[in-house]
Design an enzyme around this catalytic site. Structure first.
Site, PDB file in Angstrom:
ATOM      1  N   LYS A 190     -45.891 -72.804 -14.479  1.00 51.60           N
ATOM      2  CA  LYS A 190     -46.445 -73.426 -15.682  1.00 51.60           C
ATOM      3  C   LYS A 190     -47.631 -72.597 -16.178  1.00 51.60           C
ATOM      4  CE  LYS A 190     -46.901 -78.274 -16.818  1.00 51.60           C
ATOM      5  NZ  LYS A 190     -47.335 -79.558 -16.292  1.00 51.60           N
TER       6      LYS A 190
HETATM    7  C1  E4P Z   1     -46.724 -82.313 -18.169  1.00 49.65           C
HETATM    8  O1  E4P Z   1     -46.215 -81.290 -17.897  1.00 49.65           O
HETATM    9  C2  E4P Z   1     -48.177 -82.519 -18.346  1.00 49.65           C
HETATM   10  O2  E4P Z   1     -48.841 -81.973 -17.258  1.00 49.65           O
HETATM   11  C3  E4P Z   1     -48.489 -83.976 -18.467  1.00 49.65           C
HETATM   12  O3  E4P Z   1     -47.435 -84.640 -19.101  1.00 49.65           O
HETATM   13  C4  E4P Z   1     -49.810 -84.256 -19.123  1.00 49.65           C
HETATM   14  O4  E4P Z   1     -49.912 -85.625 -19.366  1.00 49.65           O
HETATM   15  P1  E4P Z   1     -51.273 -86.397 -19.666  1.00 49.65           P
HETATM   16  O5  E4P Z   1     -51.565 -86.224 -21.117  1.00 49.65           O
HETATM   17  O6  E4P Z   1     -50.971 -87.802 -19.312  1.00 49.65           O
HETATM   18  O7  E4P Z   1     -52.309 -85.782 -18.786  1.00 49.65           O
END
Ligand code: E4P
Length: 314
Positions: A125
């Site tokens: 990522k």
């Molecule tokens: C996904 O890959 C993200 O890390 C995640 O959905 C972020 O979500 P949040 O806005 O609840 O932190």
């Protein structure tokens, strides 16, 4: 208002080149009529949340980030490694996204290779941007350069922190396997910043008046809101815009809708054209239930009791 369009034929041509998902690990196709239906991932690093969802066949992937790792109890890199390897082993061969924490190109590539050595189903990522917000001396294109470098090494990436369709396009052009638009944070932001005295210039930007600026720069399209009208649907609108761009131009990077706040957004994202939805476990745990399902179930079980009290010949 600007209306976004996509054709069914384009959508079909994009989708048929994606991996089939409704097959068993042995390669047996399931009876599901849509082998390339949207996939559901769990957005968590907590094994105890992931395992039941995986065993129930609800998810076939996991996404994590440093916040989720911390929430799952990781206090150091050894913990991150243990947690990640356990999830990867359970999910194999399905993808598990692990986020880079380094912020310079060389170190990110090195870290990506290290994380990738933990399991073959690791997806790296990579934040699209924000590097100069951390340090003005950093290269603003670090994320895109890392995605390209990893693509050259055949390492799959998930480009994260996407808030507009151009970011998604840059990531796809750089070679990202997935892009993660954060619909929940977009909806939160729009709700917080909504105000009747700000004009939506087109579907994408607020118009900001700058009276002290030179004449030709007085009106600036500054702030992306992905808003086609009602602010409450801005997050889903973001997903839809990316889906339309990727579909119309036959881009095969998969749209991994992220940052869900409720089950209604799950439905909206399915309608908006997301390829994958990564959803927090508490939301996934609730979607099989509905007040009317509960009521119907209680009634069926209640009525079936009569069969137990009467013999077949009576
Ligand atoms: C996904 O890959 C993200 O890390 C995640 O959905 C972020 O979500 P949040 O806005 O609840 O932190």
């Amino acid at each position: 208002m600007f209306e976004i369009q996509q054709t069914k034929a384009n959508a079909h041509s994009r989708r048929i080149r994606m991996a089939e998902i409704n097959i068993t690990p042995e390669g047996k196709p399931l009876a599901h009529p849509a082998p390339r239906a949207p996939r559901i991932f769990a957005d968590t690093a907590a094994y105890e949340e992931i395992e039941p969802l995986y065993r129930a066949g609800i998810i076939n992937g996991v996404t994590t980030n440093p916040t989720l790792m911390k929430r799952a109890g990781a206090a150091n890199w050894d913990d991150v490694e243990t947690i990640s390897k356990r999830i990867c082993e359970l999910l194999h061969p399905n993808p598990v996204s692990l986020e880079l924490t380094e912020v310079s190109q060389d170190k990110m590539i090195e870290q990506a290779e290290h994380l990738g050595s933990w399991a073959e189903n690791v997806i790296i990522k990579v934040p699209i941007g924000g590097y100069q917000a951390l340090d003005p001396n950093l290269d603003p294109y670090t994320g895109l350069k890392v995605i390209r470098a990893l693509w050259e090494r055949n390492i799959k990436t998930n480009c994260t922190l996407i808030f507009n369709s151009t970011q998604a396009l840059w990531a796809a052009n750089a070679g990202a396997t997935y892009v993660s638009p954060f619909l929940g944070r977009m909806a939160d932001y729009a709700r917080k910043n909504d105000s009747a005295d700000r004009t939506v210039g087109n579907s994408l930007y607020w118009v900001e008046e700058q009276p002290t600026a030179p004449e030709d720069q007085r009106v600036l399209n500054t702030e992306y809101v992905a808003s086609g009208g009602a602010r409450k649907d801005t997050g889903s609108r973001l997903i839809n815009e990316i889906a339309v761009v990727f579909t119309n131009y036959d881009i095969h990077t998969e749209i991994l809708a992220a940052s869900f706040r409720n089950a209604a957004q799950v439905t909206e994202c399915l309608l908006a054209g997301a390829d994958i939805l990564t959803v927090p476990a508490p939301i996934l745990a609730k979607v099989a239930d509905h007040a009317l399902t509960d009521e119907g179930m209680i009634r069926f079980v209640e009525d079936s009791k009569v069969f137990d009290t009467q013999s077949a010949s009576a």
